[in-house]
Design a protein around this motif. Structure first.
Motif, mmCIF file in Angstrom:
data_model
loop_
_atom_site.group_PDB
_atom_site.id
_atom_site.type_symbol
_atom_site.label_atom_id
_atom_site.label_comp_id
_atom_site.label_asym_id
_atom_site.label_seq_id
_atom_site.Cartn_x
_atom_site.Cartn_y
_atom_site.Cartn_z
ATOM 1 N N PRO A 152 6.412 0.985 -41.204
ATOM 2 C CA PRO A 152 6.296 -0.033 -42.267
ATOM 3 C C PRO A 152 7.631 -0.404 -42.902
ATOM 4 O O PRO A 152 7.901 -1.588 -43.130
ATOM 5 N N THR A 153 8.495 0.593 -43.172
ATOM 6 C CA THR A 153 9.782 0.297 -43.814
ATOM 7 C C THR A 153 10.710 -0.449 -42.878
ATOM 8 O O THR A 153 11.330 -1.457 -43.258
ATOM 9 N N LEU A 154 10.815 0.036 -41.631
ATOM 10 C CA LEU A 154 11.680 -0.646 -40.664
ATOM 11 C C LEU A 154 11.168 -2.052 -40.353
ATOM 12 O O LEU A 154 11.967 -2.973 -40.115
ATOM 13 N N ALA A 155 9.851 -2.223 -40.346
ATOM 14 C CA ALA A 155 9.285 -3.548 -40.085
ATOM 15 C C ALA A 155 9.673 -4.522 -41.197
ATOM 16 O O ALA A 155 9.987 -5.692 -40.932
ATOM 17 N N LYS A 156 9.676 -4.048 -42.439
ATOM 18 C CA LYS A 156 10.109 -4.900 -43.559
ATOM 19 C C LYS A 156 11.592 -5.262 -43.422
ATOM 20 O O LYS A 156 11.989 -6.409 -43.654
ATOM 21 N N VAL A 157 12.415 -4.281 -43.021
ATOM 22 C CA VAL A 157 13.831 -4.547 -42.805
ATOM 23 C C VAL A 157 14.013 -5.581 -41.692
ATOM 24 O O VAL A 157 14.841 -6.501 -41.797
ATOM 25 N N ASN A 181 5.360 -18.163 -49.525
ATOM 26 C CA ASN A 181 4.239 -18.495 -48.641
ATOM 27 C C ASN A 181 4.703 -18.674 -47.194
ATOM 28 O O ASN A 181 4.141 -19.495 -46.460
ATOM 29 N N ASN A 182 5.719 -17.906 -46.787
ATOM 30 C CA ASN A 182 6.295 -18.057 -45.448
ATOM 31 C C ASN A 182 5.427 -17.330 -44.418
ATOM 32 O O ASN A 182 5.742 -16.224 -43.955
ATOM 33 N N PHE A 183 4.341 -17.973 -44.042
ATOM 34 C CA PHE A 183 3.363 -17.377 -43.140
ATOM 35 C C PHE A 183 3.954 -17.107 -41.756
ATOM 36 O O PHE A 183 3.726 -16.049 -41.158
ATOM 37 N N ASN A 184 4.717 -18.068 -41.219
ATOM 38 C CA ASN A 184 5.246 -17.932 -39.854
ATOM 39 C C ASN A 184 6.154 -16.715 -39.698
ATOM 40 O O ASN A 184 6.120 -16.032 -38.673
ATOM 41 N N ALA A 185 6.993 -16.462 -40.706
ATOM 42 C CA ALA A 185 7.946 -15.358 -40.604
ATOM 43 C C ALA A 185 7.231 -14.021 -40.427
ATOM 44 O O ALA A 185 7.769 -13.099 -39.797
ATOM 45 N N ILE A 186 6.037 -13.896 -40.959
ATOM 46 C CA ILE A 186 5.270 -12.641 -40.849
ATOM 47 C C ILE A 186 4.405 -12.642 -39.601
ATOM 48 O O ILE A 186 4.453 -11.711 -38.783
ATOM 49 N N ARG A 201 -5.039 -5.805 -44.332
ATOM 50 C CA ARG A 201 -3.631 -5.978 -44.684
ATOM 51 C C ARG A 201 -2.779 -4.951 -43.960
ATOM 52 O O ARG A 201 -3.065 -3.758 -43.967
ATOM 53 N N GLY A 202 -1.700 -5.449 -43.333
ATOM 54 C CA GLY A 202 -0.744 -4.575 -42.661
ATOM 55 C C GLY A 202 0.470 -4.307 -43.524
ATOM 56 O O GLY A 202 0.587 -4.803 -44.652
ATOM 57 N N GLY A 203 1.411 -3.556 -42.982
ATOM 58 C CA GLY A 203 2.574 -3.134 -43.748
ATOM 59 C C GLY A 203 3.500 -4.260 -44.144
ATOM 60 O O GLY A 203 4.230 -4.137 -45.131
ATOM 61 N N THR A 204 3.518 -5.365 -43.388
ATOM 62 C CA THR A 204 4.406 -6.490 -43.716
ATOM 63 C C THR A 204 3.644 -7.726 -44.154
ATOM 64 O O THR A 204 4.242 -8.792 -44.316
#
Length: 525
Positions: free
Chosen positions: A376-381, A450-455, A471-474
């Motif tokens: 989860p943390t690396l995915a956010k990075v 609201n940047n849906f595509n980036a996620i 809900r997932g980690g990102t």
């Protein structure tokens, strides 16, 4: 001495051109109305039919005469504002007070028809038909109708779950090898399309009478069977003729269903108002509150960090390349704009491969074995790094333009006053630049909020904890709402609409707060 006289027909032809253009435009509008109106009527989209007719009438009134000059310019912007912004907002707010979702999309009459039709049981002596699946809308979503050919008489019939079996004239269809391959106003589905929409097509049951209906048997055959569920309009009940069980209308949760004596409800419900139940669920359910709160915190952090990092990098590069002593500035600027020229969805999918733990470019290049998209943390990075790469060229362009607009004498005055380069940048350049770019920073924050595509394109909201699908980690708020509305457990548009309204209010409040703080920059001269 000679004189030139313009031909008389030249003036007439030039004055006729606007009439021809106007006629072609109004003819095109009329053609669109004639094409779309029957489709909307067939789909029973009465609101959009009204919008179509009112808009067409307004176009003819405004553009068929030389009067109403202001209206000719105001109408296009007003039309698109209503269609793409106001009406969707009204519909979303309206759906937030209903149970709209899988199993509860139509009217009560349609629900009863579906329940009865889905109870069709095949009998050994039941008639078989050569079947073709057709639609007037999307071949993947329907609604679908069945064209049926009696193999004995070659008579052609048509029907759907909402329409009883009716005979079709021979001139309206084309038969090939005993099956309908073409029908006026319809798209005949291919075997591949039937397979893709198989689950929806299997739910289609064409009523023949009160006790019989026709359903799909194979991709090109249908059977006529007997219904085991019977509806009694006088008592508003449904009876299973096999088990003799009677189902009455009762409330289960927030919606009404047909329920038997043991409390077991039939799966099909209908669209009905539920008041503030969706909002109550959103703000009182502990699990949902936790998910919404966690998603809000990450959404806020994602938006703030995305704007902050892209602005810092973009401003720094713009400041460096704005120095006249830098050689080859045009080449550097062209190279730095390349990430902005790549379509976003392509860049996100490419970066998603870069983060692969075993074969990704990042791990292989740096000699790492990091599970970028599994932690989860690396995915956010990873999301922030990718968004930085995609976003800094925009800030670079904005800051470059703002820096070039700052008068040179201001910089000279700062030097004469003994200010160093750092002091000039911080105390003179930065305030003047923020006057120009602060509204764009607010807009960028709202976009990233609201940047849906980036996620969705990079991580698909993951990684997901065991047993967690909402809900997932990102996942930010908008992607969590998307998963709620179109998740694998079934669509729940009513609750997703309530979450969207809450998100709309949050975004508006945060934007207003930012504008309040940035308004202090208006006094900077």
């Amino acid at each position: 001495m000679t004189s030139t006289v313009a031909p008389a027909h030249a003036g007439r032809s030039s004055s006729a051109l606007p009439l021809i253009v106007r006629g072609l435009f109004l003819g095109a509008v009329l053609g669109v109305v004639i094409w779309l109106a029957p489709v909307l009527i067939g789909l029973k989209q009465w609101m959009w039919l009204a919008v179509l007719l009112v808009s067409a009438l307004a176009i003819f009134v405004l553009y068929s005469t030389k009067r109403f000059i202001p209206g000719k310019y105001i109408f296009p912007g007003t039309f698109f504002l209503l269609v793409f912004l106001v009406i969707p907002i009204i519909l979303t707010v309206g759906y937030s007070f209903t149970n709209f979702g899988d199993g509860s999309r139509g009217t009560k009459e349609e629900a009863i028809t579906t329940i009865v039709a889905n109870s069709v049981q095949q009998s050994p002596d039941g008639k078989r038909y050569q079947m073709s699946v057709a639609t007037k809308a999307d071949p993947t979503a329907g609604p679908f109708e069945l064209f049926l050919v009696d193999p004995e008489t070659q008579e052609v019939f048509r029907g759907s779950s909402e329409e009883e079996l009716t005979k079709v004239d021979e001139g309206e269809v084309t038969l090939t090898d005993g099956r309908v391959t073409k029908a006026d106003g319809y798209t005949i589905l291919t075997p591949k399309e039937i397979n893709a929409a198989g689950q929806a097509i299997q739910q289609v049951a064409v009523p023949v009478d009160d006790t019989r209906a026709i359903r799909m048997l194979t991709a090109n055959q249908a059977f006529e069977g007997t219904t085991t569920m019977r509806y009694d309009e006088a008592t508003d009940t449904i009876t299973n003729t096999t088990t003799k069980e009677t189902y009455t209308v009762k409330k289960v949760g927030d919606s009404e269903y047909f329920v038997d004596s043991k409390g077991t409800a039939l799966p099909q419900s209908w669209l009905q108002p539920v008041g503030f139940a969706n909002y109550e669920r959103l703000f009182t359910n502990d699990k949902i509150i936790g998910q919404f709160g966690s998603a809000f915190v990450w959404t806020l952090a994602f938006a703030v960090l995305s704007v902050l990092t892209t602005f810092i990098v973009g401003f720094a590069l713009a400041l460096i390349l704005n120095d006249e002593r830098m050689k080859g500035r045009r080449i550097y600027r062209s190279v730095l704009l390349m990430p902005y020229a790549v379509p976003g969805f392509i860049a996100l999918l490419t970066w998603s491969n870069f983060y692969n733990r075993d074969f990704g470019l990042i791990n292989q290049t740096l000699g790492l074995h990091l599970n970028w998209l599994g932690d989860p943390t690396l995915a956010k990075v990873a999301v922030l790094l990718t968004n930085l790469w995609m976003g800094f060229p925009y800030m670079f362009i904005v800051c470059t333009g703002a820096l070039q607009a700052i008068p040179g004498d201001v910089m000279e005055a700062a030097k004469m006053d003994g200010a160093s380069r750092l002091q000039t940048t911080v105390k003179v350049v930065m305030p003047l630049l923020l006057v120009a770019v602060s509204p764009l920073l607010v807009a960028s924050f709202a976009f990233n909020f609201n940047n849906f595509n980036a996620i969705e394109l990079l991580t698909e909201g993951g990684p997901f904890a065991a047993g967690e699908y909402t809900r997932g980690g990102t996942d930010i708020l908008i992607s969590m709402i998307y998963r709620q509305a179109f998740g694998g457990s079934g669509a729940d548009f009513g609750f997703a609409s309530a979450m969207s309204v809450a998100l709309f209010v949050l975004t508006g409040a945060l934007a207003a707060l930012q504008f309040k703080f940035t308004s202090a920059l208006e006094d900077v001269n």
